[in-house]
Design an enzyme around this catalytic site. Structure first.
Site, short mmCIF file in Angstrom:
data_model
loop_
_atom_site.label_atom_id
_atom_site.label_comp_id
_atom_site.label_asym_id
_atom_site.label_seq_id
_atom_site.Cartn_x
_atom_site.Cartn_y
_atom_site.Cartn_z
N CYS A 2 -26.30 16.55 26.70
CA CYS A 2 -26.25 17.01 28.08
C CYS A 2 -27.39 16.33 28.84
O CYS A 2 -28.46 16.09 28.29
CB CYS A 2 -26.40 18.51 28.27
SG CYS A 2 -25.16 19.47 27.42
N ARG A 27 -25.71 10.79 27.67
CA ARG A 27 -26.16 12.00 26.97
C ARG A 27 -25.04 13.00 26.76
O ARG A 27 -25.22 14.00 26.06
CB ARG A 27 -27.28 12.67 27.77
CG ARG A 27 -28.50 11.82 27.94
CD ARG A 27 -29.54 12.55 28.75
NE ARG A 27 -30.02 13.71 28.04
CZ ARG A 27 -31.02 13.71 27.19
NH1 ARG A 27 -31.64 12.59 26.92
NH2 ARG A 27 -31.40 14.82 26.59
N TRP A 76 -22.23 17.76 27.09
CA TRP A 76 -21.74 17.47 25.75
C TRP A 76 -21.56 18.85 25.12
O TRP A 76 -22.54 19.52 24.80
CB TRP A 76 -22.78 16.64 24.98
CG TRP A 76 -22.30 16.15 23.66
CD1 TRP A 76 -21.62 14.99 23.40
CD2 TRP A 76 -22.49 16.79 22.39
NE1 TRP A 76 -21.36 14.89 22.06
CE2 TRP A 76 -21.88 15.97 21.42
CE3 TRP A 76 -23.09 17.99 21.98
CZ2 TRP A 76 -21.86 16.30 20.06
CZ3 TRP A 76 -23.07 18.32 20.63
CH2 TRP A 76 -22.47 17.47 19.69
N ASN A 112 -29.81 22.20 29.44
CA ASN A 112 -29.61 21.31 28.30
C ASN A 112 -30.32 21.94 27.11
O ASN A 112 -31.50 22.22 27.18
CB ASN A 112 -30.20 19.92 28.63
CG ASN A 112 -30.38 19.03 27.41
OD1 ASN A 112 -31.29 18.24 27.34
ND2 ASN A 112 -29.52 19.16 26.43
N GLY A 113 -29.58 22.16 26.03
CA GLY A 113 -30.18 22.78 24.84
C GLY A 113 -29.24 23.83 24.28
O GLY A 113 -28.04 23.83 24.58
N GLU A 495 -26.46 0.53 8.16
CA GLU A 495 -26.48 0.38 9.62
C GLU A 495 -25.21 -0.34 10.11
O GLU A 495 -24.62 0.05 11.12
CB GLU A 495 -27.76 -0.37 10.05
CG GLU A 495 -27.90 -0.61 11.54
CD GLU A 495 -27.94 0.67 12.39
OE1 GLU A 495 -27.98 1.77 11.83
OE2 GLU A 495 -27.91 0.53 13.63
N LYS A 499 -22.53 1.25 12.74
CA LYS A 499 -22.15 0.57 14.00
C LYS A 499 -20.63 0.47 14.07
O LYS A 499 -20.02 0.73 15.11
CB LYS A 499 -22.74 -0.85 14.07
CG LYS A 499 -24.21 -0.96 14.33
CD LYS A 499 -24.64 -0.62 15.74
CE LYS A 499 -24.97 0.80 15.96
NZ LYS A 499 -26.15 1.42 15.50
N GLU A 502 -18.92 4.16 14.49
CA GLU A 502 -19.20 4.96 15.68
C GLU A 502 -18.57 4.39 16.95
O GLU A 502 -18.18 5.15 17.83
CB GLU A 502 -20.70 5.23 15.86
CG GLU A 502 -21.56 4.04 16.18
CD GLU A 502 -23.05 4.41 16.29
OE1 GLU A 502 -23.37 5.57 16.55
OE2 GLU A 502 -23.88 3.50 16.12
N HIS A 518 -18.29 3.14 -9.59
CA HIS A 518 -18.35 4.53 -10.03
C HIS A 518 -17.46 5.43 -9.18
O HIS A 518 -17.76 6.60 -8.98
CB HIS A 518 -19.79 5.03 -10.04
CG HIS A 518 -20.65 4.27 -11.00
ND1 HIS A 518 -20.49 4.35 -12.37
CD2 HIS A 518 -21.63 3.35 -10.80
CE1 HIS A 518 -21.36 3.54 -12.96
NE2 HIS A 518 -22.06 2.92 -12.02
N LYS A 617 -26.30 10.18 22.89
CA LYS A 617 -27.41 9.34 22.46
C LYS A 617 -28.59 10.15 21.95
O LYS A 617 -29.18 9.84 20.93
CB LYS A 617 -27.87 8.44 23.59
CG LYS A 617 -28.99 7.53 23.16
CD LYS A 617 -28.92 6.21 23.81
CE LYS A 617 -29.85 5.23 23.16
NZ LYS A 617 -29.29 4.68 21.92
C1 G6P Z 1 -27.95 9.56 17.76
C2 G6P Z 1 -27.79 8.13 18.22
C3 G6P Z 1 -28.25 7.17 17.14
C4 G6P Z 1 -29.68 7.48 16.72
C5 G6P Z 1 -29.83 8.94 16.30
C6 G6P Z 1 -31.30 9.33 16.17
O1 G6P Z 1 -27.03 9.84 16.75
O2 G6P Z 1 -26.45 7.85 18.57
O3 G6P Z 1 -28.19 5.85 17.63
O4 G6P Z 1 -30.05 6.65 15.67
O5 G6P Z 1 -29.28 9.81 17.29
O6 G6P Z 1 -31.87 9.29 17.46
P1 G6P Z 1 -33.38 9.01 17.78
O7 G6P Z 1 -33.49 9.10 19.26
O8 G6P Z 1 -34.16 10.08 17.07
O9 G6P Z 1 -33.70 7.66 17.26
#
Ligand code: G6P
Length: 622
Positions: A2, A27, A76, A112-113, A495, A499, A502, A518, A617
């Site tokens: 949010c 957000r 969100w 937000n929260g 990673e 990518k 997501e 395994h 994010k």
């Molecule tokens: C979300 C984002 C990721 C990020 C993670 C941790 O899931 O989409 O890209 O790695 O949060 O966020 P931070 O702000 O703690 O790096």
């Protein structure tokens, strides 16, 4: 998750609120709403489900809503699904579910929260005659403020303070009271909020990009603090209702860094910013030919006292910890643990008091990472934060802070912040190695000159991106992708896989290549895409063997390795090459084609690259 914005000043509020929300849409983006007041008239509330453009259309880009004081929210969903009724703002009266209109309520607010004890509070309020129109925890918070405001006949600050004492959870809250025109009241605990002030105008936002083109002068409101905001002024209060002093801080980010600058998506722009920001991060920690962590606050004395390193993070930041573990173990010969913050905070882990806990976070606001930091501090461990956002909660609460210089990252899928975090951990590894006598100055200098090459090497990879675009178009409809590698290559696979899934919504998994047989190998069938990540020369042949095992079961093989390993073409169906680099740091190069692959597949599938479904994010809820 949010995003919240607020404005009080000389201009019309609605267009400013919408502009701010457009910068915060990363957000949360399932619904949005604003509440605006024109002098002492009642607030007008407008909400719309879906993306922000629906709210923009509904309000004629804000022109249809009159008034110079207002609050806004992009959601969100947590409590209550994405719907117009559950969208913010929420009000103390019996209806804010309508699409738009003037509200009769005494209190209107956005949040937000998460209010964890909202059920219990709701029951209390029901007994006092309140009715609820939504399923949100926020409506409960707004009604509780209204309840205390009326019961004790106190001013807004005292009513909010009483509410803060009763609620459990996290919040960045903005509230307007019908009796107090041209004033916005805010409160904060564990959710981000900044307050910008310029000549005769005051702005509120969850994050810097929302106000960057209006002012660079901000106040950071602390945990359990409140503020009364009027045009051009902010007064801060603690939980007792006593006024407290705060300093205005100047933000260093420039406006362009939060704009797309000609790229179709923020993600592509941020991928291309990597050479610069990785170089900036390197330079900020490199002085007089060696690593210099003096600005971080870590002294040689401190370093000598650490028995090991424990990384704690979420998502991609956790992947950075996974890669860094190999580097630190090898260069500094220290024991390293890598923990998911959401697990660490509840597992009651047994960690040596002398371990340095390193919390990695782009936003500095991730709820689980923040809680893990507090857990570590409560256990007596020293905490180093590797953080991108200056003044964020994690940065403020850590003992030492290493700022990555990625600038504002807007795309939900991280790229440039991840790369800067990797660089930061390499510098840490070198310093730990030298101070602990495991690494000679000469060897350290050699490694540093290798690190200096990284930005240029990334540029070279980016120059050759069209081949990956072609490959991505060919595989845009693939069902499953497996990323395999060993050692640091495995950490990078994690990673690459994240990518991919997501932003392209294709099922993908990362496996330590030796682990494949395994169980996972039973999933390989004709046409499954297997990407072998081959950056570690000593493990190269081992991973190739695992790739061959997959090929024998029908997999299509992509190899990712350094120039020179041309014999791989006998095995792999498609190869992406990167410049040669020392194996400790090659992850910084391997990850680039994987970012590009995820990006191009998402584009080829016609998806919203920067705002993938269900994600946000900055994850400020647990
Ligand atoms: C979300 C984002 C990721 C990020 C993670 C941790 O899931 O989409 O890209 O790695 O949060 O966020 P931070 O702000 O703690 O790096």
């Amino acid at each position: 998750m949010c995003g919240i914005v607020g404005f009080v000043g000389k201009h019309q509020a609605a267009p400013i609120l919408l502009e701010g929300l457009s910068k915060l849409e990363y957000r949360g983006y399932d619904s949005a709403g604003i509440a605006v007041r024109d002098g002492d008239k009642k607030a007008e509330v407008v909400k719309a489900t879906g993306r922000l453009k629906n709210l923009e259309e509904k309000t004629d880009d804000g022109k249809a809503v009159v008034g110079s004081c207002g609050i806004g929210h992009t959601r969100w969903a947590t409590h209550g699904g994405p719907s117009q009724t559950n969208a913010h703002p929420h009000v103390s009266g019996n209806c804010s579910g309508s699409a738009s209109g003037t509200v009769e309520s005494d209190v209107v607010g956005v949040h937000n929260g998460i209010i964890e004890n909202y059920q219990e509070l709701k029951e209390k309020l029901l007994k006092h005659g309140y009715e609820f129109y939504s399923e949100t925890d926020t409506e409960v918070a707004i009604k509780l403020i209204d309840y205390y405001y009326k019961k004790y006949k106190v001013g807004p600050i005292d009513a909010i303070a009483k509410t803060m004492v009763r609620v459990r959870g996290s919040y960045a809250l903005e509230v307007m009271f019908a009796d107090y025109p041209n004033e916005i009241y805010v409160a904060r605990k564990d959710s981000p909020m900044i307050i910008g002030v310029t000549d005769g105008e005051t702005f509120i936002a969850s994050d810097v990009p929302a106000i960057l083109n209006r002012t660079k002068n901000v106040y950071y409101i602390g945990n359990n603090e409140m503020a009364r905001l009027v045009a051009g002024q902010a007064e801060f209060y603690d939980l007792n209702g006593d006024q407290i002093e705060k300093e205005l801080v100047e933000i260093k980010f420039d406006v362009e860094s939060a704009e797309k600058g000609g790229y179709e998506h923020f993600m592509m722009k941020e991928i291309h910013e990597q050479p610069k920001v990785v170089r900036d991060t390197f330079n900020s920690l490199y002085k007089n030919g060696t690593v210099d962590l003096s600005e971080v606050g870590l002294t040689e004395e401190d370093i000598k006292g650490f028995s090991g390193v424990c990384f704690v993070a979420c998502g991609s930041a956790w992947h950075v910890g996974m890669a860094a573990a190999y580097v630190i173990e090898d260069l500094a010969k220290m024991p390293v643990r890598v923990e998911l913050a959401s697990e660490f905070r509840y597992r009651k882990p047994v960690i040596d008091k002398n371990m340095l806990v390193v919390v990695i976070s782009q936003s500095g606001e991730t709820a689980d990472s923040l809680a893990a930091l507090r857990e570590a501090k409560a256990r007596g461990n020293k905490v180093l934060a590797i953080v991108n956002v200056v003044g964020s909660s994690i940065a403020r609460e850590a003992d030492y802070v290493l700022y990555t210089l990625a600038g504002p990252e807007i795309s939900v899928a991280t790229t440039k912040a991840y790369s800067c975090q990797l660089m930061a951990t390499y510098m840490l590894a070198l310093e730990l190695g030298v101070v602990r006598g495991e690494l000679s100055q000469e060897k350290c200098a050699e490694y540093l000159s290798e690190l200096e090459q990284i930005p240029e090497c990334i540029e070279k990879i980016l120059d050759d991106k069209e081949r990956l675009q072609w490959f991505a178009a060919k595989f845009a409809n693939v069902k499953d992708v497996f990323f395999i590698g060993r050692g640091i290559d495995y950490a990078i696979s994690l990673e690459g896989s994240l990518k991919m899934k997501e932003i392209s919504y294709i099922h993908s998994e990362a496996y330590a290549a030796g682990e494949l047989k395994h169980g996972t190998i039973s999933l390989i069938e004709d046409g499954t895409l297997v990407i072998g990540v081959l950056g570690q020369d000593d493990l190269y042949e081992k991973t190739i063997s695992n790739m061959v095992e997959c090929k024998a079961r029908g997999a299509y093989l992509m190899g990712l390795t350094a120039y020179g390993h041309y014999e791989i073409e006998d095995t792999a169906d498609f190869v992406s090459y990167i410049p040669k680099m020392d194996g400790h740091f090659i992850g910084s190069l391997l990850v680039i084609p994987l970012q590009l692959l995820g990006y191009y597949i998402s584009v080829a599938r016609g998806l919203d690259v920067d705002k993938p479904r269900n994600l946000a994010k900055s994850v400020t809820v647990e």
